[in-house]
Design a protein around this motif. Structure first.
Motif, PDB file in Angstrom:
ATOM      1  N   PRO A 135       0.845  -1.201   0.000  1.00  5.92           N
ATOM      2  CA  PRO A 135       0.000   0.000   0.000  1.00  5.92           C
ATOM      3  C   PRO A 135       0.873   1.242   0.000  1.00  5.92           C
ATOM      4  CG  PRO A 135       0.058  -0.987   2.182  1.00  5.92           C
ATOM      5  CD  PRO A 135       0.782  -1.932   1.277  1.00  5.92           C
ATOM      6  N   GLU A 192       1.318   6.477   3.006  1.00  8.67           N
ATOM      7  CA  GLU A 192       0.380   7.163   3.899  1.00  8.67           C
ATOM      8  C   GLU A 192      -0.640   6.210   4.513  1.00  8.67           C
ATOM      9  OE1 GLU A 192      -0.892   7.918  -0.414  1.00  8.67           O
ATOM     10  OE2 GLU A 192       0.957   7.991   0.767  1.00  8.67           O
ATOM     11  N   GLN A 193      -0.761   5.000   3.954  1.00  8.30           N
ATOM     12  CA  GLN A 193      -1.683   4.006   4.514  1.00  8.30           C
ATOM     13  C   GLN A 193      -0.986   3.051   5.490  1.00  8.30           C
ATOM     14  OE1 GLN A 193      -3.950   1.977   1.473  1.00  8.30           O
ATOM     15  NE2 GLN A 193      -4.476   3.886   0.414  1.00  8.30           N
ATOM     16  N   CYS A 194       0.292   3.260   5.747  1.00  8.43           N
ATOM     17  CA  CYS A 194       1.061   2.402   6.651  1.00  8.43           C
ATOM     18  C   CYS A 194       1.419   3.185   7.915  1.00  8.43           C
ATOM     19  CB  CYS A 194       2.344   1.915   5.962  1.00  8.43           C
ATOM     20  SG  CYS A 194       2.071   1.021   4.419  1.00  8.43           S
TER      21      CYS A 194
END
Length: 261
Positions: free
Chosen positions: A119, A122-124
């Motif tokens: 991903p 920014e999604q981690c």
């Protein structure tokens, strides 16, 4: 306090270098940063060329003040081989060799490892390394991909994560890529249940010039995997780097030695 990127841009490499304790790794100046400084010094001797490979041997921890010496081993029409040493008044602490080559027009088939599914950064979630353990980690942002984490006794000796320098939004060039490729915990720690140290004995980087030329994001996706680990504590690790667009940015190899914390 000077940041890693600013040090690489501004350090007078023909004078003694002072890094500060905030740029330390395991006990001495961060190994990737030290190699990047040595590479930058060697690159000044080989203008209009591209770095093909650089290898460092870490003989002893490097203190906050040192000097760099560079020598030419071979200078030809297409290839230049250079050596560099990070030294104090008494000892050589890190020595390195590098191969630079003049860009040549060619159309050979290219081969590069594909980027793992991941991903966007920014999604981690952010992973924080204790600054007292690795002070330079405060200059970097690390966002792991997948379930593996250091020192969790997992099944696979592999770590994957997004990483960037916090000081700016510049994409990596070859000199900024080198400390980033040494920015994760050793992948072998993913299978260890408790804290031990794994200092680097040798670190080799092979940049991917085409990918770095196209790089537009400060984020680098790293996948580090231990290929071999012996009962005597010697560990061989491979590392690959990609940009968010999937371009391969470079590969590295580390030889490490396990030591009790």
């Amino acid at each position: 306090m000077i940041s890693p990127g600013a040090l690489l841009r501004a350090a007078p490499l023909d004078e003694p270098i002072e890094t500060g304790s905030h740029l330390r790794g395991f006990g001495g100046v961060h190994g990737g940063l030290a190699l990047a400084l040595l590479t930058t010094a060697m690159a000044e001797r080989a203008p209009a060329t591209l770095l093909q490979r650089v290898t460092a041997r870490y003989l002893r921890p490097l203190g906050d003040e040192f000097r760099i010496e560079v020598s030419t081993e071979r200078s030809g029409r297409t290839m230049t081989a250079l050596a560099a040493r990070a030294m104090t008044q008494k000892d050589v602490h890190v020595d390195a060799t590098a191969i630079f080559a003049t860009p040549q027009p060619a159309s050979w088939p290219t081969v590069a490892p594909p980027a793992p599914a991941a991903p966007p950064p920014e999604q981690c979630e952010v992973f924080t390394i204790p600054p007292g353990f690795v002070p330079i980690s405060t200059s970097m942002e690390i966002r792991p991909v997948g379930p593996n984490r250091p020192y969790t006794g997992g099944a696979e000796p592999e770590l994957t994560a997004w990483i960037r320098l916090l000081e700016d939004d510049e994409p990596p060039d070859v000199h900024r890529l080198i400390p980033l490729m040494d920015g994760l915990a050793p992948s072998y720690t993913a299978v260890l249940p408790e804290l031990v140290l794994l200092p680097t004995v040798e670190f080799a980087v092979r940049p991917a010039a085409a990918g770095l030329k196209r790089a537009a994001s400060p984020w680098v996706l790293l996948r580090a995997r231990t290929h071999q680990a012996g009962a005597d504590g010697w560990v061989d690790e491979g590392i690959d780097a990609w940009g968010p667009d999937g371009d391969h940015l470079g590969s590295a190899r580390q030889t490490r030695l396990v030591r009790p914390a």
